[in-house]
Design an enzyme around this catalytic site. Sequence first.
Site, PDB file in Angstrom:
ATOM      1  N   ASP A 146     125.109  18.004 149.332  1.00 27.04           N
ATOM      2  CA  ASP A 146     125.047  19.268 150.062  1.00 27.04           C
ATOM      3  C   ASP A 146     126.116  19.308 151.161  1.00 27.04           C
ATOM      4  O   ASP A 146     126.130  18.467 152.061  1.00 27.04           O
ATOM      5  CB  ASP A 146     123.627  19.355 150.653  1.00 27.04           C
ATOM      6  CG  ASP A 146     123.312  20.718 151.223  1.00 27.04           C
ATOM      7  OD1 ASP A 146     124.196  21.589 151.233  1.00 27.04           O
ATOM      8  OD2 ASP A 146     122.163  20.901 151.671  1.00 27.04           O
ATOM      9  N   GLY A 196     127.587  28.278 146.559  1.00 28.27           N
ATOM     10  CA  GLY A 196     128.341  29.207 145.728  1.00 28.27           C
ATOM     11  C   GLY A 196     129.689  29.620 146.297  1.00 28.27           C
ATOM     12  O   GLY A 196     130.331  30.530 145.776  1.00 28.27           O
ATOM     13  N   ASP A 219     120.346  29.758 150.255  1.00 28.73           N
ATOM     14  CA  ASP A 219     118.995  29.248 149.995  1.00 28.73           C
ATOM     15  C   ASP A 219     117.993  30.322 149.567  1.00 28.73           C
ATOM     16  O   ASP A 219     118.012  31.447 150.059  1.00 28.73           O
ATOM     17  CB  ASP A 219     118.453  28.568 151.255  1.00 28.73           C
ATOM     18  CG  ASP A 219     119.169  27.250 151.535  1.00 28.73           C
ATOM     19  OD1 ASP A 219     120.177  26.957 150.852  1.00 28.73           O
ATOM     20  OD2 ASP A 219     118.720  26.518 152.436  1.00 28.73           O
TER      21      ASP A 219
HETATM   22  C1  GLA Z   1     120.583  23.262 152.583  1.00 27.45           C
HETATM   23  C2  GLA Z   1     120.327  23.377 151.092  1.00 27.45           C
HETATM   24  C3  GLA Z   1     118.824  23.355 150.829  1.00 27.45           C
HETATM   25  C4  GLA Z   1     118.217  22.080 151.403  1.00 27.45           C
HETATM   26  C5  GLA Z   1     118.567  21.945 152.883  1.00 27.45           C
HETATM   27  C6  GLA Z   1     118.182  20.592 153.437  1.00 27.45           C
HETATM   28  O1  GLA Z   1     120.134  24.400 153.267  1.00 27.45           O
HETATM   29  O2  GLA Z   1     120.906  24.524 150.562  1.00 27.45           O
HETATM   30  O3  GLA Z   1     118.561  23.437 149.453  1.00 27.45           O
HETATM   31  O4  GLA Z   1     118.699  20.974 150.674  1.00 27.45           O
HETATM   32  O5  GLA Z   1     119.957  22.104 153.120  1.00 27.45           O
HETATM   33  O6  GLA Z   1     118.520  20.432 154.778  1.00 27.45           O
END
Ligand code: GLA
Length: 405
Positions: A146, A196, A219
């Site tokens: 991430d 994305g 998200d």
């Molecule tokens: C981001 C990701 C989420 C999750 C959080 C965790 O927002 O997009 O899916 O993994 O971090 O902190």
Amino acid sequence: MRLITAVIFSAALLFGARAFAATPVAATPPMGWNSWNFFADKVSDADVRAAADALVSSGMRDAGYVYVNIDDGWQGVRDANGVIQPNAHFPDMKALADYIHARGLKLGLYSSPGSKTCGGYTGSLGHETQDAHRYADWGVDYLKYDLCSYIQDVMQAQAPRDPDRQMQLMIGAYRRMHAALKATDRPIVFSLCQYGWDAPWEWATGTDIGGNLWRTTGDITPEWDRIYAIATQQAGLAAYAGPGHWNDPDMLEVGNGKLTPAENRAHFSWWAMLAAPLLAGNDLAHMTPATRAILTQRVVIAIDQDPLGQQATRAYADGEIEVWTRPLQGGALALAIFNVGSDRHAGSHPMHLSLSRLGLKSGQPAHDLWSNQVVTLVEGMPIAMQRHDVMLLRIDAPVAALPPR
Ligand code: GLA
């Protein structure tokens, strides 16, 4: 004789090793559970074990849900040699991996290419090779990577005001972790999470990046408006999905928040049509029978997992109705009709299905995958559906309409 046995044995070993190395991961969209949507970073070893047990006892594992993915919040600090340690909520990651594997399940972990994850935990910046080996030693089978603080740490720090260079730096981060994972020789699903940005569907599958899935949006939340916005943003991405590489519209919210039964059904159906990863995000150990019934509806899972791996496209959208179609193996067709109307009257009047706009002949049978009945599809047929609900159909031998003379 001994020599012949030795030769056969070595050949078998070599062949076995090759077959192992060549095992494709994510031939169909990954299925399992992820801790984030329900537990966020309050997750613990006990929660993960309970989720693994529930995958087995609910029948979900046998329906295909095998990944048990711990999202953000498992990380502690690095030791004097730079080796990442789990925090106090995860006293023994190897023992947890063994517990999961003993149940026929697989373990997933989460990290960031930045110094910190989105939740402020330790990231992999500068420790990519070390972390990949650590994951492989534990027996990790899946990594969600991430972007988070890499944006400030590297992209903005090294290339302020240069979006092209920033994109190259971002791709470089995924390339580096892919190489590190590959060097472990363990098959590990590689899940890209960078919301994305810069059309990852165009570059994430490159052999030097090896993305098996990539998030296509920001998200998800357990609210219909967000689920609908994400789903409808997937129109146009079908060409990029296929065996080994999938668009990821984010983890499931089925059973979370205040979603109605219709919304849970429509959300799950939409993700199945999209060949999306099916990562349940609810509290499996305490889910209702209704939630379990949705998550284990095998005929719907079979749409998601269809071996052809062709993602649905939007056939047409008219006001409150969206119709999506998905070609399936053997010439079959999945057809999803969504009532996306939101006002309180939506659903109080029937919608009408246009088979001609789908190029289909009137009067053919289809299997309704939620009511489990065979229905005959007729041009202009009225369909009564509440708001935010779905009718999901499988047509095993679709008959095309004759082209107009
Ligand atoms: C981001 C990701 C989420 C999750 C959080 C965790 O927002 O997009 O899916 O993994 O971090 O902190």
